[in-house]
Design a protein around this motif. Structure first.
Motif, PDB file in Angstrom:
ATOM      1  N   GLY A 134     -30.019 -19.884  11.162  1.00  0.00           N
ATOM      2  CA  GLY A 134     -28.520 -20.293  11.318  1.00  0.00           C
ATOM      3  C   GLY A 134     -28.236 -20.810   9.927  1.00  0.00           C
ATOM      4  N   ILE A 135     -26.866 -21.145   9.853  1.00  0.00           N
ATOM      5  CA  ILE A 135     -26.203 -21.461   8.647  1.00  0.00           C
ATOM      6  C   ILE A 135     -27.034 -22.576   7.809  1.00  0.00           C
ATOM      7  CG2 ILE A 135     -24.148 -22.203   7.424  1.00  0.00           C
ATOM      8  CD1 ILE A 135     -22.572 -20.742   9.624  1.00  0.00           C
ATOM      9  N   ALA A 136     -27.288 -23.725   8.765  1.00  0.00           N
ATOM     10  CA  ALA A 136     -27.656 -24.976   8.182  1.00  0.00           C
ATOM     11  C   ALA A 136     -29.171 -24.914   7.698  1.00  0.00           C
ATOM     12  CB  ALA A 136     -27.720 -26.229   9.362  1.00  0.00           C
TER      13      ALA A 136
ATOM     14  N   ASN B 153     -19.827  -8.674   8.844  1.00  0.00           N
ATOM     15  CA  ASN B 153     -20.353  -9.080   7.455  1.00  0.00           C
ATOM     16  C   ASN B 153     -21.369 -10.284   7.545  1.00  0.00           C
ATOM     17  OD1 ASN B 153     -18.356  -7.206   6.610  1.00  0.00           O
ATOM     18  ND2 ASN B 153     -16.602  -9.052   6.439  1.00  0.00           N
ATOM     19  N   ILE B 154     -22.131 -10.069   8.541  1.00  0.00           N
ATOM     20  CA  ILE B 154     -23.136 -11.333   8.569  1.00  0.00           C
ATOM     21  C   ILE B 154     -24.566 -10.562   8.354  1.00  0.00           C
ATOM     22  CG2 ILE B 154     -22.024 -12.863   9.537  1.00  0.00           C
ATOM     23  CD1 ILE B 154     -23.251 -11.995  12.209  1.00  0.00           C
ATOM     24  N   HIS B 155     -25.678 -11.351   7.999  1.00  0.00           N
ATOM     25  CA  HIS B 155     -26.767 -11.012   8.249  1.00  0.00           C
ATOM     26  C   HIS B 155     -27.536 -11.274   9.536  1.00  0.00           C
ATOM     27  CE1 HIS B 155     -27.329  -9.687   3.980  1.00  0.00           C
ATOM     28  NE2 HIS B 155     -26.629 -10.868   3.685  1.00  0.00           N
TER      29      HIS B 155
ATOM     30  N   LEU C  49     -25.671 -14.404  17.402  1.00  0.00           N
ATOM     31  CA  LEU C  49     -26.325 -15.574  18.010  1.00  0.00           C
ATOM     32  C   LEU C  49     -27.033 -16.378  17.048  1.00  0.00           C
ATOM     33  CD1 LEU C  49     -27.502 -13.772  21.482  1.00  0.00           C
ATOM     34  CD2 LEU C  49     -25.507 -15.529  21.069  1.00  0.00           C
ATOM     35  N   ASP C  50     -27.253 -15.930  15.843  1.00  0.00           N
ATOM     36  CA  ASP C  50     -28.278 -16.515  14.646  1.00  0.00           C
ATOM     37  C   ASP C  50     -27.262 -17.604  14.221  1.00  0.00           C
ATOM     38  OD1 ASP C  50     -30.404 -14.987  15.394  1.00  0.00           O
ATOM     39  OD2 ASP C  50     -29.891 -13.778  13.856  1.00  0.00           O
TER      40      ASP C  50
ATOM     41  N   MET D  31     -20.906 -21.345  14.482  1.00  0.00           N
ATOM     42  CA  MET D  31     -19.695 -20.462  14.375  1.00  0.00           C
ATOM     43  C   MET D  31     -19.272 -20.126  15.952  1.00  0.00           C
ATOM     44  SD  MET D  31     -19.477 -20.138  11.329  1.00  0.00           S
ATOM     45  CE  MET D  31     -18.284 -18.714  10.859  1.00  0.00           C
ATOM     46  N   LEU D  32     -20.209 -19.666  16.585  1.00  0.00           N
ATOM     47  CA  LEU D  32     -19.786 -19.377  17.826  1.00  0.00           C
ATOM     48  C   LEU D  32     -19.289 -20.724  18.952  1.00  0.00           C
ATOM     49  CD1 LEU D  32     -22.864 -17.359  18.929  1.00  0.00           C
ATOM     50  CD2 LEU D  32     -20.368 -16.511  18.379  1.00  0.00           C
TER      51      LEU D  32
END
Length: 153
Positions: free
Chosen positions: A66-68, A86-88, A92-93, A97-98
């Motif tokens: 995740g981002i954190a 544009n995400i790796h 769902l990761d 954001m969702l």
């Protein structure tokens, strides 16, 4: 202060207010503060401003996920534009954001005793990216939060 609950103590109020203050200063829609739990590698979102629901309180990610988790594991800021493109990895990761329907975000690490243990994230629900000047403001806000966290724990 424990990082492993959603306590509503008076000690938590400065962090909630700090999120609200950052939201007022930025041209963003959401501000969240995630902290790594004291027991184990999990990271949870503890405080938020501009949130549309309380889903952030139930989001827990592993170190490096995740981002954190990625910001804490690398110790460097992370920028996302045009989510979910544009995400790796998979969308769902990126549960925050969702959950908040964010399109752009900028997240910076917050150090505790010299080690990244938290994340300050500012997000937008529009496709407008977070400007360089706002990124500097977010870094400044994270530094202030870092000092407050280090002095209160």
């Amino acid at each position: 202060m424990e990082f492993n609950g959603d306590s509503k103590s008076k000690e938590d109020q400065p962090f909630k207010k700090a999120c609200e203050h950052v939201l007022e200063e930025m041209n963003g829609d959401f501000v969240g503060l995630a902290l790594q739990n004291r027991n184990g590698p999990d990271i949870s979102w503890h405080y938020a401003a501009g949130n549309r629901n309380d889903k952030y309180k139930r989001i827990t990610v592993r170190y490096g996920k995740g981002i954190a988790g990625r910001v804490i594991s690398t110790g460097t800021p992370m920028k996302i534009e045009g989510f979910p493109n544009n995400i790796h990895g998979k969308a769902l990761d990126y549960p925050i954001m969702l959950a908040e329907n964010l399109s752009c975000a900028f997240a910076v690490p917050i150090q505790f005793k010299g080690v990244p243990k938290g994340v300050l994230l500012v997000g937008k629900r529009t496709a407008q990216p977070i400007s360089e000047s706002d990124q500097h403001k977010i870094l400044d806000a994270a530094n202030k939060l870092e000092k407050e966290l280090n002095s209160s724990i």
